[in-house]
Design an enzyme around this catalytic site. Structure first.
Site, PDB file in Angstrom:
ATOM      1  N   HIS A 169       0.840  -1.206   0.000  1.00 12.54           N
ATOM      2  CA  HIS A 169       0.000   0.000   0.000  1.00 12.54           C
ATOM      3  C   HIS A 169       0.878   1.260   0.000  1.00 12.54           C
ATOM      4  O   HIS A 169       0.600   2.224  -0.712  1.00 12.54           O
ATOM      5  CB  HIS A 169      -0.867   0.046   1.256  1.00 12.54           C
ATOM      6  CG  HIS A 169      -1.830  -1.086   1.403  1.00 12.54           C
ATOM      7  ND1 HIS A 169      -1.712  -2.042   2.379  1.00 12.54           N
ATOM      8  CD2 HIS A 169      -2.935  -1.415   0.701  1.00 12.54           C
ATOM      9  CE1 HIS A 169      -2.705  -2.899   2.287  1.00 12.54           C
ATOM     10  NE2 HIS A 169      -3.467  -2.561   1.269  1.00 12.54           N
ATOM     11  N   ASP A 171      -3.190  -7.348  -7.499  1.00 18.08           N
ATOM     12  CA  ASP A 171      -4.585  -7.705  -7.781  1.00 18.08           C
ATOM     13  C   ASP A 171      -4.850  -7.417  -9.264  1.00 18.08           C
ATOM     14  O   ASP A 171      -5.579  -6.483  -9.614  1.00 18.08           O
ATOM     15  CB  ASP A 171      -5.518  -6.911  -6.872  1.00 18.08           C
ATOM     16  CG  ASP A 171      -5.275  -7.231  -5.410  1.00 18.08           C
ATOM     17  OD1 ASP A 171      -5.891  -8.163  -4.901  1.00 18.08           O
ATOM     18  OD2 ASP A 171      -4.416  -6.560  -4.786  1.00 18.08           O
TER      19      ASP A 171
HETATM   20  P1  AMP Z   1      -6.369  -3.901  -0.430  1.00 13.38           P
HETATM   21  O1  AMP Z   1      -6.196  -3.122   0.837  1.00 13.38           O
HETATM   22  O2  AMP Z   1      -5.954  -5.318  -0.321  1.00 13.38           O
HETATM   23  O3  AMP Z   1      -7.745  -3.712  -1.027  1.00 13.38           O
HETATM   24  O4  AMP Z   1      -5.359  -3.257  -1.484  1.00 13.38           O
HETATM   25  C1  AMP Z   1      -5.390  -1.883  -1.797  1.00 13.38           C
HETATM   26  C2  AMP Z   1      -4.484  -1.625  -2.980  1.00 13.38           C
HETATM   27  O5  AMP Z   1      -3.145  -2.007  -2.660  1.00 13.38           O
HETATM   28  C3  AMP Z   1      -4.888  -2.452  -4.222  1.00 13.38           C
HETATM   29  O6  AMP Z   1      -4.766  -1.631  -5.385  1.00 13.38           O
HETATM   30  C4  AMP Z   1      -3.888  -3.567  -4.206  1.00 13.38           C
HETATM   31  O7  AMP Z   1      -3.648  -4.110  -5.485  1.00 13.38           O
HETATM   32  C5  AMP Z   1      -2.654  -2.866  -3.665  1.00 13.38           C
HETATM   33  N1  AMP Z   1      -1.710  -3.847  -3.120  1.00 13.38           N
HETATM   34  C6  AMP Z   1      -1.983  -4.838  -2.220  1.00 13.38           C
HETATM   35  N2  AMP Z   1      -0.878  -5.594  -1.999  1.00 13.38           N
HETATM   36  C7  AMP Z   1       0.103  -5.078  -2.788  1.00 13.38           C
HETATM   37  C8  AMP Z   1       1.478  -5.414  -3.013  1.00 13.38           C
HETATM   38  N3  AMP Z   1       2.065  -6.443  -2.406  1.00 13.38           N
HETATM   39  N4  AMP Z   1       2.180  -4.663  -3.887  1.00 13.38           N
HETATM   40  C9  AMP Z   1       1.603  -3.620  -4.530  1.00 13.38           C
HETATM   41  N5  AMP Z   1       0.317  -3.249  -4.357  1.00 13.38           N
HETATM   42  C10 AMP Z   1      -0.427  -3.964  -3.495  1.00 13.38           C
END
Ligand code: AMP
Length: 282
Positions: free
Chosen positions: A37, A150
């Site tokens: 994030h 994702d």
């Molecule tokens: P989430 O909180 O899981 O809904 O993720 C929020 C954003 O962070 C989404 O756009 C995810 O694709 C991105 N994200 C989650 N994990 C990673 C990671 N390891 N590397 C890069 N972006 C990430």
């Protein structure tokens, strides 16, 4: 940094900021912030004058048997991380504000939402596209930042933004990984010690696929077979899917003769992890 819970208030403030021709970068999250994030937030801060992060564990993207209740919510820590990372506004709505009584409007990107993760998580991407559409209307950003981790979500949001003419640019940032290759994810916290060690096989299987392609392999079933063989050696791994698909329409491809996505979902105990890699065809 301001923490705002009311969508109308945030919208009013950000509209004023837009009128001053300041660009707004937006990072939607479900909290439990990690370096993945933070890489999106850093990029947003580099590109824009104003950075907005939303933290909302969106109930409509969880199935009835999924982990909505136990999803980690370390709110204080998240807000501190945002403060330290140069965020200007944290949007922190509650369920009732986002989905008031009688809520009945949903956005679904047809087709793409029912493939890959959509098979074992029916309704998931309808929830994702709905919340992102709502957040885009509330925030009105110039650029939205998404993670490659994702991949299907990013492809679906791209399609929604195009189809519904949202006036926003999309930037997709590379997956941030731990030293052994495991992609950072809020759900990694659920893994036991053994599962955590075994989970490194996911990125190793994707690296194997990449090296097979580099060495000239192009038959999808052969590449997938080698990946499955590697993953199945891990005691706790249960493959949900591994597929090689067209990067635009997510349809399975038999031969790697164009740019494609190798995507997988594997369960370790009750924890379902996803990962992927893009293969650019020469
Ligand atoms: P989430 O909180 O899981 O809904 O993720 C929020 C954003 O962070 C989404 O756009 C995810 O694709 C991105 N994200 C989650 N994990 C990673 C990671 N390891 N590397 C890069 N972006 C990430």
């Amino acid at each position: 940094m301001k923490v705002i819970r009311n969508p109308q208030k945030l919208n009013r403030i950000l509209k004023r900021i837009s009128c001053e021709r300041k660009s707004i970068g937006f990072v939607p999250t479900m909290g439990a912030l990690h370096l993945g994030h933070l890489s999106l937030i850093k990029k947003a801060a580099k590109d824009n004058e104003i950075v907005v992060v939303s933290i909302f564990v969106n109930p409509t993207q969880f199935g009835p048997k999924e982990d909505l209740k136990k999803y980690p919510r370390p709110l204080k820590k998240d807000i501190e991380l945002c403060r330290k990372s140069g965020v200007d506004f944290v949007f922190l709505p509650d369920n009732k504000t986002i989905y008031p009584y009688g809520y009945s409007t949903f956005v679904k990107v047809e087709g793409l939402s029912d493939l890959l993760c959509g098979v074992s998580r029916p309704g998931h991407f309808r929830g994702v596209s709905t919340i992102v559409a709502k957040l885009l209307n509330i925030v009105g950003p110039d650029i939205i930042y998404l993670g490659q981790k994702d991949a299907q979500q990013a492809i679906i949001i791209k399609r929604m933004v195009r189809d519904l003419n949202f006036p926003v640019k999309i930037k997709i940032m590379p997956t941030v990984r731990l030293a052994d290759g495991l992609a950072l994810s809020s759900r990694n916290a659920y893994l036991t010690g053994e599962q955590r060690k075994e989970a490194a096989v996911l990125s190793r299987s994707l690296s194997l696929a990449r090296s097979l392609v580099q060495a000239g392999a192009c038959d999808s079933s052969r590449i997938l077979g080698r990946m499955k063989e590697m993953i199945r050696k891990k005691r706790q791994a249960r493959i949900d899917y591994i597929e090689i698909v067209d990067l635009e329409n997510l349809e399975k491809i038999k031969k790697i003769d164009r740019n494609c996505l190798i995507a997988l979902a594997v369960k370790f105990g009750n924890t379902r992890l996803i990962d992927n890699t893009i293969i650019n065809h020469a």
